[in-house]
Design an enzyme around this catalytic site. Sequence first.
Site, PDB file in Angstrom:
ATOM      1  N   ASP A  72      10.434   3.722  10.446  1.00  0.00           N
ATOM      2  CA  ASP A  72       9.308   3.633   9.515  1.00  0.00           C
ATOM      3  C   ASP A  72       8.042   3.588  10.376  1.00  0.00           C
ATOM      4  O   ASP A  72       8.117   3.444  11.604  1.00  0.00           O
ATOM      5  CB  ASP A  72       9.460   2.371   8.666  1.00  0.00           C
ATOM      6  N   ASP A 114       4.473   1.924   9.215  1.00  0.00           N
ATOM      7  CA  ASP A 114       3.679   0.698   9.065  1.00  0.00           C
ATOM      8  C   ASP A 114       4.526  -0.538   9.316  1.00  0.00           C
ATOM      9  O   ASP A 114       5.600  -0.712   8.737  1.00  0.00           O
ATOM     10  CB  ASP A 114       3.076   0.625   7.656  1.00  0.00           C
ATOM     11  N   ASP A 135      10.560  -2.462   8.237  1.00  0.00           N
ATOM     12  CA  ASP A 135      10.184  -3.860   7.996  1.00  0.00           C
ATOM     13  C   ASP A 135      10.536  -4.333   6.598  1.00  0.00           C
ATOM     14  O   ASP A 135      10.605  -5.532   6.351  1.00  0.00           O
ATOM     15  CB  ASP A 135       8.674  -4.050   8.225  1.00  0.00           C
TER      16      ASP A 135
END
Length: 569
Positions: free
Chosen positions: A122, A124, A407
């Site tokens: 990912d 961010d 995250d």
Amino acid sequence: GRGAAHSSAAMGSALLCRVWAAVLPQCNGQGHRIAALSWPRALHQPTAPQPAEAPPDRKAAAPSPAASRSSDSTALLWSRYNTMKRLVQDLLPPGVCNLLNSSTIYANNEICLGDIEVYGFDYDYTLALYSNALNSMIYDTAMDILIEQFKYPRGLKGYEYRPDFAIRGLHYDINKGLLMKIDAFHYIQMGSVYRGLQAVPDDEVLAMYHGTHHIPLHQVSGFYGKGPSVKQYMDIFSIPEVTLLASTNDYFVTHDIEFDPLHLYKDITDAIAQVHIKGYMYKWIMEDLEKYILRGEETFAVLQHLVHQGKKLFLITNSPFSFVDKGMSYMVGQHWRDLFDVVIVQADKPHFFNDCIKPFRRLDDNGDLQWHKITKLQKGRVYKQGNLVDFLRLTGWRGSKVLYFGDHLYSDLADLMLRHGWRTGAIVPELETETQIVNTEQYTQSLTWMQALTGLLERMQTYRDDEAQVVLQAWMQEREELRSYTKNLFNPHFGSIFRTCHNPTYFSRRLCRFSDLYMSSVSCLLNYDLRYIFYPRRTPLQHEAPLWMDQLCTGCMKTPFLDEMSHIR
């Protein structure tokens, strides 16, 4: 147990043999319970009251048999209490408060990096870590939207962003307007329920939930953390949203303004969504990359290391290409796409992983959509949207040879692990701060004595006379004070994101379920050889005797290759 592998509950395991030798003579056959405890030095506690001495004159009036038995049990209880205190103090080894390394990768499941051929990321809060200044900007802008567009009172501007108020993983009761922390068994952690910025008394919480502090399964059973009346806030971007919910609730309650909590929840959700949809966040970061992006050089080192070892890389993110390109160019360089075999932007996760509706579209060098049918995913190109079924068909990357990092436990990891058999790595930046706290003397001593005191309470609860009950009640009060103290070391309102007292949090339960590995940042990979095998620490089940020595060899107390790999940093 596995999901809390970084916990200091295992700090005393290296003393297992010494503990058995020291404890067995003290336990009258019950040593198997004490061996499960940790043993560092006790926190400085008030000296326990000593039992009264026997009357020196044997001819004096003899106490009644019942009083004698009561006095004997009281003396025995305090004797065991003081013996336990001396024991945990004597068995404290040097350096026990500095065992954990925040650069460690923790394993929920056995995984061999040598089997991993493809690494996915990912963007961010995975490849790009952001400073706390971003949360403050999101909060302030969403509040402005509430005031200007939704016509909320301008008095809200008096509520500045409080970075130390909320933690990730909290639940919000939409209809009651309550923010709370829930454990893995759906029980509310009492003392951590807030209406606005004020804690709600325990008796009031029990009254609102019909005499219990349990949240029924159907209210929190939504797969992505949202039931019909309770929502869980799982990603780091949600922290300013939670804080805005608390601030707005607090303003309405303290000013005695009647409101529907459901409307307030929807308005704040919409205001926060506008910050993202209208691109405010992207604009701030792109205008000041140095202010908002942290440790970009470590991201570059990780990607370069993986490529040099012959691994294939891909990126799947919900963020737009212009934003990702700006950030990656800052961290890695203008030719960052040369490191990746596939780059997918605006993927619309989690829908990317669980439906087959949207096709891939290719972007040209200016970021404009092309109309060609996608028959292969080419290195150096950028693609938009798409779906995992087509991704698997076009790449052939399937199953346990793929390791994907993200995250968000739901949007990034859950579908990949449960439905597609990928290996998954959770990025949990909070580990860095929590590890520092776990390594402190205050926490280690408090936790150790609390565990020892809990063991005493469990074994000595068979003493039922009135005076013994007074002693046990004093111990229970001390245990509650220790619980509160250890909680407040992490966060004075909600404590650790991983624990509700002794139980794992609901967040920890999901972390263990949806991730094979977890770590504070992707840079933790720099500490390990790419043939390394992660073995999760085998913690005893409740019905198993804690006799094995494997905790000395696996888990949090060993970070291999730290020195050898440090040159990569």
